[in-house]
Design a protein around this motif. Sequence first.
Motif, PDB file in Angstrom:
ATOM      1  N   ALA A 180       0.865  -1.180   0.000  1.00 51.10           N
ATOM      2  CA  ALA A 180       0.000   0.000   0.000  1.00 51.10           C
ATOM      3  C   ALA A 180       0.899   1.226   0.000  1.00 51.10           C
ATOM      4  CB  ALA A 180      -0.889  -0.008   1.237  1.00 51.10           C
ATOM      5  N   ILE A 181       0.622   2.140  -0.932  1.00 49.57           N
ATOM      6  CA  ILE A 181       1.464   3.330  -1.040  1.00 49.57           C
ATOM      7  C   ILE A 181       0.632   4.603  -0.896  1.00 49.57           C
ATOM      8  CG2 ILE A 181       3.264   2.251  -2.444  1.00 49.57           C
ATOM      9  CD1 ILE A 181       1.954   3.632  -4.905  1.00 49.57           C
ATOM     10  N   GLU A 182       1.299   5.628  -0.414  1.00 49.77           N
ATOM     11  CA  GLU A 182       0.684   6.948  -0.291  1.00 49.77           C
ATOM     12  C   GLU A 182       0.797   7.665  -1.631  1.00 49.77           C
ATOM     13  OE1 GLU A 182       1.127   8.915   3.578  1.00 49.77           O
ATOM     14  OE2 GLU A 182       2.666   7.394   3.976  1.00 49.77           O
ATOM     15  N   VAL A 189       1.849  -3.357   4.097  1.00 49.04           N
ATOM     16  CA  VAL A 189       1.833  -4.552   3.259  1.00 49.04           C
ATOM     17  C   VAL A 189       0.536  -5.300   3.522  1.00 49.04           C
ATOM     18  CG1 VAL A 189       2.972  -6.747   2.792  1.00 49.04           C
ATOM     19  CG2 VAL A 189       4.345  -4.751   3.328  1.00 49.04           C
ATOM     20  N   ILE A 190      -0.043  -5.821   2.452  1.00 51.87           N
ATOM     21  CA  ILE A 190      -1.263  -6.622   2.561  1.00 51.87           C
ATOM     22  C   ILE A 190      -0.985  -7.974   1.930  1.00 51.87           C
ATOM     23  CG2 ILE A 190      -3.702  -6.822   1.952  1.00 51.87           C
ATOM     24  CD1 ILE A 190      -3.587  -3.690   1.605  1.00 51.87           C
ATOM     25  N   SER A 216     -13.927  -2.745   3.597  1.00 50.80           N
ATOM     26  CA  SER A 216     -12.776  -2.493   4.471  1.00 50.80           C
ATOM     27  C   SER A 216     -11.712  -1.710   3.717  1.00 50.80           C
ATOM     28  CB  SER A 216     -12.174  -3.803   4.961  1.00 50.80           C
ATOM     29  OG  SER A 216     -13.116  -4.532   5.716  1.00 50.80           O
ATOM     30  N   SER A 217     -11.066  -0.806   4.415  1.00 49.80           N
ATOM     31  CA  SER A 217     -10.034   0.035   3.805  1.00 49.80           C
ATOM     32  C   SER A 217      -8.668  -0.636   3.901  1.00 49.80           C
ATOM     33  CB  SER A 217      -9.979   1.383   4.520  1.00 49.80           C
ATOM     34  OG  SER A 217      -9.450   1.211   5.829  1.00 49.80           O
ATOM     35  N   VAL A 218      -7.715  -0.052   3.204  1.00 50.54           N
ATOM     36  CA  VAL A 218      -6.337  -0.524   3.271  1.00 50.54           C
ATOM     37  C   VAL A 218      -5.887  -0.573   4.731  1.00 50.54           C
ATOM     38  CG1 VAL A 218      -3.950   0.139   2.775  1.00 50.54           C
ATOM     39  CG2 VAL A 218      -5.659   0.231   0.961  1.00 50.54           C
ATOM     40  N   GLU A 219      -6.140   0.489   5.464  1.00 48.17           N
ATOM     41  CA  GLU A 219      -5.699   0.543   6.858  1.00 48.17           C
ATOM     42  C   GLU A 219      -6.364  -0.512   7.729  1.00 48.17           C
ATOM     43  OE1 GLU A 219      -4.577   4.418   8.670  1.00 48.17           O
ATOM     44  OE2 GLU A 219      -5.689   5.206   6.951  1.00 48.17           O
ATOM     45  N   ASP A 220      -7.595  -0.919   7.381  1.00 51.18           N
ATOM     46  CA  ASP A 220      -8.285  -1.969   8.137  1.00 51.18           C
ATOM     47  C   ASP A 220      -7.646  -3.336   7.924  1.00 51.18           C
ATOM     48  OD1 ASP A 220     -10.198  -0.155   9.035  1.00 51.18           O
ATOM     49  OD2 ASP A 220     -11.601  -0.627   7.404  1.00 51.18           O
ATOM     50  N   ASP A 256       0.854  -3.045   9.319  1.00 51.91           N
ATOM     51  CA  ASP A 256       1.607  -1.788   9.257  1.00 51.91           C
ATOM     52  C   ASP A 256       3.072  -1.969   9.622  1.00 51.91           C
ATOM     53  OD1 ASP A 256       1.103  -2.231  11.906  1.00 51.91           O
ATOM     54  OD2 ASP A 256       0.285  -0.259  12.322  1.00 51.91           O
ATOM     55  N   LEU A 257       3.430  -3.161  10.022  1.00 52.13           N
ATOM     56  CA  LEU A 257       4.835  -3.457  10.279  1.00 52.13           C
ATOM     57  C   LEU A 257       5.448  -3.916   8.961  1.00 52.13           C
ATOM     58  CD1 LEU A 257       7.188  -3.851  12.207  1.00 52.13           C
ATOM     59  CD2 LEU A 257       6.358  -6.147  12.631  1.00 52.13           C
TER      60      LEU A 257
END
Length: 134
Positions: A42-44, A52-53, A70-74, A78-79
Amino acid sequence: MIAENIQVKDVMTRGVVTVPMDSNAVEIARTMADNNVSAIVAIEENGETFGVISDVDILRKMKDKNWEISSVEDIMSDLVETINPSSTVRDAADLMVNKKVHRLIVMSEETVGASYRPVGILSARDIIKQLFQK
């Protein structure tokens, strides 16, 4: 034994499939399926790596009601564990074991081109395949 002189750049999968931060779970899963990959980055908007997903992250989310929105953040982990292309495969294997991860995002060297951007992924499977190549 993992050869000490083999660099990550010689074993990694080049290129990284990415999704923007505003993607939803269906878009993420479709991107993974269309590109036949088990993980995406996932990139900004500025191209910086955010998370990473993995396919397992998607499967975990599918148990939730309305998982599709569901969103990327969900969904994402995040590590993000990263490594340089010039690192050795031995160093990468040690990092994977110590951090208990199955893949590392290979980031460009800070002095090369677009500095510190994802340029590849190194998975545990990539390392094991390398061990048995002649």
